[in-house]
Design an enzyme around this catalytic site. Structure first.
Site, short mmCIF file in Angstrom:
data_model
loop_
_atom_site.label_atom_id
_atom_site.label_comp_id
_atom_site.label_asym_id
_atom_site.label_seq_id
_atom_site.Cartn_x
_atom_site.Cartn_y
_atom_site.Cartn_z
N CYS A 101 78.25 60.31 72.71
CA CYS A 101 76.93 60.48 73.30
C CYS A 101 76.45 61.90 73.04
O CYS A 101 77.22 62.86 73.22
CB CYS A 101 77.00 60.21 74.80
SG CYS A 101 75.40 60.32 75.63
N HIS A 143 74.24 50.94 75.23
CA HIS A 143 74.51 52.34 75.56
C HIS A 143 73.21 53.02 76.02
O HIS A 143 73.19 53.69 77.06
CB HIS A 143 75.09 53.04 74.33
CG HIS A 143 75.35 54.49 74.50
ND1 HIS A 143 76.61 55.02 74.58
CD2 HIS A 143 74.50 55.56 74.59
CE1 HIS A 143 76.54 56.34 74.71
NE2 HIS A 143 75.26 56.68 74.72
N GLU A 144 72.14 52.83 75.25
CA GLU A 144 70.87 53.47 75.60
C GLU A 144 70.26 52.86 76.86
O GLU A 144 69.69 53.57 77.69
CB GLU A 144 69.89 53.41 74.42
CG GLU A 144 70.38 54.05 73.14
CD GLU A 144 70.89 55.49 73.28
OE1 GLU A 144 70.45 56.21 74.21
OE2 GLU A 144 71.73 55.89 72.47
N HIS A 147 71.56 54.44 79.89
CA HIS A 147 70.94 55.74 80.21
C HIS A 147 69.72 55.57 81.11
O HIS A 147 69.45 56.42 81.96
CB HIS A 147 70.52 56.48 78.94
CG HIS A 147 71.61 57.26 78.30
ND1 HIS A 147 72.30 58.27 78.94
CD2 HIS A 147 72.13 57.21 77.05
CE1 HIS A 147 73.19 58.80 78.12
NE2 HIS A 147 73.12 58.16 76.97
#
Length: 181
Positions: A101, A143-144, A147
């Site tokens: 990341c 993953h994004e 966030h």
């Protein structure tokens, strides 16, 4: 604006907050942010970046998979802005692979993710989209997406034994010619 985008690092509270929905994708500040995020992902050798990573609390991320020094075997795709995304379906199959990341430099973790997902989002032009992703690109999207919900990949690692230094990871992929990054 690209010059002024600073990456938020682990410990910055914005990385742990729920990002706010975007009301109007056509607003100039949102369009400028999309362009700046695309440029930042390329400049940082990332395959994705979310608005909270540059201290912007909005539900927007870029998926920009392409081979680069951090992910030499990544598939190539056109950088795609995903605004107000929703994960609407996923496979039962989970796959573990290494993730890094931009907001947590120097560390990789072995993270379980769904092998296939389906996502609804608004594109940069304001049009609703529904798309399926598999394998490495599905991993980037998840993953994004995390966030936007205040989650970082470290939260998904099952054991601290599944963490390694970036340098060791690079050595591994150099030796094994891994198919994913």
């Amino acid at each position: 604006m690209t010059q002024s985008l600073q990456l938020a690092q682990l410990g910055n509270p914005i990385l742990r907050q729920l990002a706010r929905p975007i009301d109007n994708v056509h607003e100039e500040p949102i369009q400028r942010l999309i362009q700046a995020l695309k440029a930042k992902a390329v400049a940082a050798n990332g395959v994705g970046i979310a608005a909270p990573q540059v201290s912007q609390s909005c539900r927007l991320f870029i998926v920009a998979s392409r081979p680069n020094p951090r992910y030499p075997n990544a598939p190539t795709m056109e950088p795609t802005a995903m605004i107000n995304p929703q994960l609407v379906a996923h496979s039962d199959e989970m796959v573990k692979d290494w993730e890094g990341c931009l907001s947590i430099p120097g560390i990789r973790g072995l993270v379980p993710r769904y092998q296939a997902i389906e996502v609804e989002y608004t594109n940069q032009q304001g049009k609703p989209q529904r798309q399926q992703f598999t394998d490495f690109v599905a991993r980037i999207v998840q993953h994004e997406y995390d966030h936007l919900n205040g989650i970082v990949f470290l939260d998904r690692v099952e054991s601290t034994q599944n963490l390694i230094k970036e340098q060791d990871y690079q050595q591994r992929i150099g030796n094994k010619h891994s198919s994913q990054g």
